[in-house]
Design an enzyme around this catalytic site. Structure first.
Site, PDB file in Angstrom:
ATOM      1  N   GLN A  44       0.782  -1.241   0.000  1.00  0.00           N
ATOM      2  CA  GLN A  44       0.000   0.000   0.000  1.00  0.00           C
ATOM      3  C   GLN A  44       0.815   1.294   0.000  1.00  0.00           C
ATOM      4  O   GLN A  44       0.238   2.375  -0.053  1.00  0.00           O
ATOM      5  CB  GLN A  44      -0.988   0.030   1.178  1.00  0.00           C
ATOM      6  N   ASP A  45       2.147   1.206   0.063  1.00  0.00           N
ATOM      7  CA  ASP A  45       2.942   2.442   0.022  1.00  0.00           C
ATOM      8  C   ASP A  45       4.205   2.212  -0.794  1.00  0.00           C
ATOM      9  O   ASP A  45       5.308   2.598  -0.395  1.00  0.00           O
ATOM     10  CB  ASP A  45       3.296   2.907   1.428  1.00  0.00           C
TER      11      ASP A  45
END
Length: 578
Positions: free
Chosen positions: A394-395
């Site tokens: 997610q990052d």
């Protein structure tokens, strides 16, 4: 609410008028961290009466679930853990039948039905195949939560439509329900529920509330008295207390640790000697340190003192190391080995000598395609290690990717990782913020939708595009997405230009990887990596995009120039006619 989940169990089984009890049942209530991570399991199975070996299937199904479920990764969701175990059991049972004299008559093989109830945190997870049942007590009535998988023929015969061991593949019904204290569930085989009324069952449970085993025996005896001619098994699960959703083991660990101060060179912290600060931000400080026991270089990440009152952010620090210890890949940063007792809150990870991908792109503004493919392949392998554990990074961004001196690529930051098995126990609304860095975050997050592996693929697609072009496919457009209408207006800027040797088919591969709709992207990271090396005919058959797609600014400047020239000519003609 209490610190832990508490349940009361009652169960009873009887062979009835048959010679052999082909039912099997069991339950497990673990303690400590296992209870928090995996929950309570109750399950019963019913062997088909036409088979002389179905009792073996019933025992294997229940034993397998109770034993193997607790061996699955605690990062997995309940659904994935249980379904993987049941799929393995189904394959074993089907193989046993294929190796037996009953391989041409599956109604006599290793076949059974099964219903299982798993209670984790404040949720009940139901898994079901066949005609056993799970009920929830509603006052004096029973709410049937499962559907019988029976096929009724016109001649009155009834067959099982689904069961464990019939086919090589297994389809299991699954549902998740929120629960409250005092909720009571009842699991039954057809020898019970076809002969006892709902009112009798609920009355027996109420009468013997302090002894649910006696309640189960009373109900089974009533079914026998009412003429049941089958095996009879019943389980009762009552929820006595639910855990606080903010009382996880990690949070209790965090509460026992002190927040470290700003660290200076030569400072000692839990056996680590600080060498220098590598990076600092409003969220964290990252230091190079030496492990005084082993002499190894280590990276320590400590929370910023500005976060001392932000419990959620502090919990993420312990979570990062928890995640790292469950991922095993040469392309994911490893935790530093240490058995010392910890007194401060920090994350200790291996030291990677090299540079971030962000710095590498500055140093290599026009990289060779082969080099880009190799870097993307390694990043994808690291992401696949997360996805196998049912985690989403997610990052993913260039600053969170390291390239060491040997050319090995590693994903280094886990602060935004989503863990399915832990998200099941999180408080509602805990994951409502948009994760990651805006320029690399998939558009679905801005619409409030949950992430998928295709969300990480989007981020990898943006990074690949940036390595090849020095820019991003949507610029800053994605960060402003809040509606589906805005999503559909996103304009992809072609990776092709007049100064870079990028094949036209590769632009099509990138366009698909960063498509605003996650269902339109490649189905897997491996497909994206493969397409970057060996394009399919669908990509090769596409014509070179027109100029307005490849470079809209040049296109509109050219159009303005042409229109300006036309205006000048028209003005000259008008002047001449006068």
């Amino acid at each position: 609410m209490s610190d832990t989940l508490k349940v009361s169990l009652g169960q009873h089984s009887d062979k009835g008028c048959k010679e052999v009890n082909q039912d099997f049942h069991g339950a497990c209530v673990p303690q400590g961290q296992v209870l928090a991570a995996k929950g309570v399991v109750a399950a019963l199975a019913d062997g088909i009466s036409s088979s002389d070996v179905s009792q073996i299937a019933s025992a294997a199904a229940v034993h397998g679930l109770l034993q193997d479920y607790y061996c699955t990764c605690d990062a997995w969701s309940v659904k994935r853990s249980a379904q993987c175990v049941l799929a393995a059991t189904n394959s074993w049972l089907h193989a046993q039948t294929q190796r037996s004299p009953y391989r041409f008559d599956k109604d006599r093989g290793y076949v059974c039905t099964l219903s299982a109830l798993i209670i984790k945190s404040t949720t009940a997870h139901l898994l079901h195949v066949g005609d056993t049942r799970i009920y929830r007590v509603q006052g004096k009535a029973l709410e049937q939560l499962t559907e019988d998988h029976r096929v009724c023929l016109p001649d009155g015969q009834i067959y099982l439509g689904r069961a464990l061991g019939i086919q090589p593949q297994l389809e299991v019904d699954y549902q998740a329900l929120p629960v409250e204290p005092a909720d009571t569930f009842v699991l039954t085989t057809d020898g019970v529920h076809e002969h006892v009324s709902a009112s009798f069952i609920t009355q027996a449970i109420e009468t013997h509330a302090d002894d649910l085993d006696q309640a189960a025996r009373t109900i089974v005896e009533e079914a026998l008295r009412c003429g049941s001619d089958d095996n009879l098994t019943l389980q009762i699960v009552r929820i006595d207390a639910l855990p606080h959703q903010d009382a996880s083991e990690l949070q209790r660990q965090r509460a026992a640790l002190r927040l470290p101060p700003i660290l200076e060179p030569r400072t000692l912290l839990d056996g680590y000697q600080i060498v220098r600060e590598l990076h600092g931000s409003h969220r964290s400080h990252i230091y190079l340190a030496i492990d005084t026991d082993s002499g190894q270089k280590t990276v320590l990440k400590t929370p910023s003192i500005d976060l001392q009152d932000n419990a959620a952010s502090l919990d993420r620090f312990l979570m990062e190391e928890w995640i790292a210890r469950r991922i095993h890949s040469p392309h994911v940063l490893r935790p530093a080995p240490s058995e010392r007792k910890r007194g401060y809150l920090y994350v200790a990870m291996e030291y990677v000598q090299g540079q971030t991908l962000a710095q590498w792109m500055i140093d290599h503004p026009r990289p060779e395609l082969s080099v880009v493919r190799d870097i993307v392949d390694q990043i994808a392998r690291g992401l696949q290690a997360f996805h196998r554990m049912e985690m989403l990074h997610q990052d993913l961004r260039p600053e969170n990717i390291m390239i060491d001196t040997s050319g090995t690529v590693k994903i280094i930051d886990f602060g935004a990782v989503h863990v399915a098995g832990l998200a099941e126990s999180a408080a509602p609304g805990a994951g409502d913020t948009v994760p990651g860095t805006l320029q690399y975050t998939a558009p679905e997050y801005f619409l409030g939708e949950p992430g998928t592996p295709q969300s990480d693929l989007f981020s990898l697609g943006v990074i690949t595009y940036q390595m090849l072009t020095g820019r991003q496919p949507y610029g800053t457009q994605v960060a402003g997405i809040r509606t589906r209408a805005a999503l559909m207006k996103l304009h992809y800027a072609s990776a092709l230009d007049e100064h870079r040797a990028i094949p036209a088919w590769m632009d099509a591969v990138l366009r698909r990887a960063v498509h605003p709709n996650p269902h339109q992207r490649q189905e897997a990271l491996s497909e994206f990596v493969h397409d970057l090396r060996q394009p399919s005919a669908a990509y090769l058959g596409r014509a070179r995009p027109p100029l307005y797609e490849r470079n809209p600014m040049v296109f509109w400047r050219a159009m303005a120039l042409v229109l300006g020239a036309v205006v000048v000519v028209l003005l000259a003609v008008i002047q001449h006619l006068r």
